[in-house]
Design a protein around this motif. Structure first.
Motif, PDB file in Angstrom:
ATOM      1  N   ASN A 162      -6.180  -1.079  12.101  1.00 40.24           N
ATOM      2  CA  ASN A 162      -6.736  -1.744  10.923  1.00 40.24           C
ATOM      3  C   ASN A 162      -7.236  -0.733   9.911  1.00 40.24           C
ATOM      4  O   ASN A 162      -7.030  -0.897   8.694  1.00 40.24           O
ATOM      5  CB  ASN A 162      -7.870  -2.676  11.344  1.00 40.24           C
ATOM      6  N   SER A 165      -4.291   0.779   8.036  1.00 33.36           N
ATOM      7  CA  SER A 165      -3.678  -0.173   7.109  1.00 33.36           C
ATOM      8  C   SER A 165      -4.563  -0.404   5.882  1.00 33.36           C
ATOM      9  O   SER A 165      -4.058  -0.530   4.757  1.00 33.36           O
ATOM     10  CB  SER A 165      -3.395  -1.501   7.820  1.00 33.36           C
ATOM     11  N   VAL A 166      -5.891  -0.444   6.079  1.00 32.01           N
ATOM     12  CA  VAL A 166      -6.815  -0.622   4.950  1.00 32.01           C
ATOM     13  C   VAL A 166      -6.765   0.583   4.019  1.00 32.01           C
ATOM     14  O   VAL A 166      -6.739   0.443   2.787  1.00 32.01           O
ATOM     15  CB  VAL A 166      -8.256  -0.852   5.456  1.00 32.01           C
ATOM     16  N   ILE A 168      -4.283   2.697   3.566  1.00 28.79           N
ATOM     17  CA  ILE A 168      -3.007   2.699   2.843  1.00 28.79           C
ATOM     18  C   ILE A 168      -3.001   1.634   1.750  1.00 28.79           C
ATOM     19  O   ILE A 168      -2.522   1.875   0.634  1.00 28.79           O
ATOM     20  CB  ILE A 168      -1.834   2.485   3.823  1.00 28.79           C
ATOM     21  N   ARG A 169      -3.569   0.448   2.065  1.00 32.05           N
ATOM     22  CA  ARG A 169      -3.595  -0.634   1.079  1.00 32.05           C
ATOM     23  C   ARG A 169      -4.488  -0.287  -0.104  1.00 32.05           C
ATOM     24  O   ARG A 169      -4.141  -0.562  -1.259  1.00 32.05           O
ATOM     25  CB  ARG A 169      -4.079  -1.925   1.745  1.00 32.05           C
ATOM     26  N   GLU A 170      -5.657   0.302   0.144  1.00 34.32           N
ATOM     27  CA  GLU A 170      -6.627   0.562  -0.916  1.00 34.32           C
ATOM     28  C   GLU A 170      -6.404   1.891  -1.635  1.00 34.32           C
ATOM     29  O   GLU A 170      -6.710   2.021  -2.826  1.00 34.32           O
ATOM     30  CB  GLU A 170      -8.047   0.538  -0.336  1.00 34.32           C
ATOM     31  N   GLU A 171      -5.884   2.888  -0.906  1.00 38.24           N
ATOM     32  CA  GLU A 171      -5.803   4.232  -1.477  1.00 38.24           C
ATOM     33  C   GLU A 171      -4.381   4.768  -1.548  1.00 38.24           C
ATOM     34  O   GLU A 171      -4.161   5.868  -2.067  1.00 38.24           O
ATOM     35  CB  GLU A 171      -6.675   5.194  -0.645  1.00 38.24           C
ATOM     36  N   GLY A 172      -3.438   3.987  -1.030  1.00 40.51           N
ATOM     37  CA  GLY A 172      -2.060   4.464  -1.002  1.00 40.51           C
ATOM     38  C   GLY A 172      -1.807   5.356   0.203  1.00 40.51           C
ATOM     39  O   GLY A 172      -2.734   5.772   0.895  1.00 40.51           O
TER      40      GLY A 172
END
Length: 316
Positions: A162, A165-166, A168-172
């Protein structure tokens, strides 16, 4: 104890060192990494908390450890164990394997390796592990370790997967490589010193040379590994602090971060907190890395020496 290296004839004549395949050294390193992770995770948690402490909450190692246990329970000292153990297993496999590959490329025609070539091979192995494994795994580990409290439902990150994934989603995807520059410098310098020092101590104290087929007892490997592991943390303390700060920081509401990069952090941290802040967490690093190297080499040397003796028997 194994017979003389003169009895073996691996690649460069009778006196050439026995060359163990890189894959064997990778396996040896991975076994050592599992044992190290389970034993030394609490010290790594304490080191991370001390490095992230900007308000003086912890007065030292004991204060940090007891505060964490009191506020979050004993299990909190093993926060991030899954990524840490996976990280160490893969890191040591890659480190030992790539070091063996680089050493093979840098050996002279007679199979010997100069001190300079040994250090270059170690530096190359450190840079490789930093880019491929260490940086993304440590980003996840540090984000998990900096979460305080016992109420898991309030945690931003629910676990290693998790967390990744967070980020990558928020910061690339680049967020997984936050702090890559100081990590490369830290690991490259660390392994350059460590492989050279381990080989040198083996020769000075036990008369053991790389590829001679001689088996060190586990306690001898532990002494050599512990001694070699003391050099790197002192030399690379500032890089480790900068790495931790860059990996731990997240973007503010307006998309800004406190440290813009390696050199900005190297100047801003001592400006705000004094020069000694660049070696925050040094003592727990010295409590973790040298014992960790002692454990890893005690395990990996046994596997490597067994492989050397097997090669020796095949060439007799």
């Amino acid at each position: 104890m194994a017979t003389s290296q003169a009895d073996a004839e691996p690649t460069g004549g009778k006196n050439a060192p026995l060359v163990v395949p890189p894959a064997v050294k990778s396996i040896a390193g991975s076994f050592g990494g599992v044992v190290e992770a389970c034993c030394l995770q609490p010290i790594d948690v304490i080191k991370t908390r001390l490095q992230l402490d900007r308000v003086g909450k912890y007065s030292g190692i004991y204060s940090c450890g007891t505060t964490v246990i009191k506020e979050e329970g004993l299990r909190a000292l093993w926060k991030g164990l899954t990524p840490f153990a996976t990280h160490l297993t893969l890191k040591y496999a890659l480190r030992m394997g790539t070091n063996a590959v680089f050493q093979g490329l840098l050996r002279k025609e007679d199979g010997t390796l100069s001190n300079g070539s040994m250090m270059m091979a170690g530096f190359g192995a450190g840079v490789t592990e930093a880019l491929v494994i260490v940086t993304p795994f440590e980003v996840v580990k540090i984000r998990l370790q900096q979460q305080r409290g016992t109420a898991k439902e309030t945690f931003k990150y629910k676990g290693p997967i998790n967390c990744a994934s967070v980020i990558i989603r928020e910061e690339g995807l680049r967020g997984m490589w936050s702090g890559a520059s100081p990590t490369v410098l830290r690991n490259g310098t660390n392994q350059m010193c460590m492989f050279w020092a381990k080989s040198s101590v083996d020769g000075w104290m036990w008369g053991k040379n790389d590829g001679d087929g001689k088996r060190l007892l586990p306690w001898q490997s532990m002494i050599s590994g512990f001694t070699a592991g003391c050099i790197g943390p002192v030399a690379t303390g500032p890089f480790d602090v900068v790495k931790t700060r860059l990996m731990a920081q997240t973007k503010s509401a307006n998309g800004e971060v406190k440290y813009r990069g390696l050199f900005h952090a190297l100047t801003k941290i001592p400006q705000e907190e004094g020069l000694r802040a660049m070696w925050k967490g040094l003592l727990p690093r010295l409590m973790r890395i040298p014992p960790g190297q002692a454990i890893v080499w005690a395990v990996s040397d046994q596997i490597t020496s067994y492989a050397e003796r097997k090669v020796q028997r095949m060439n007799n």
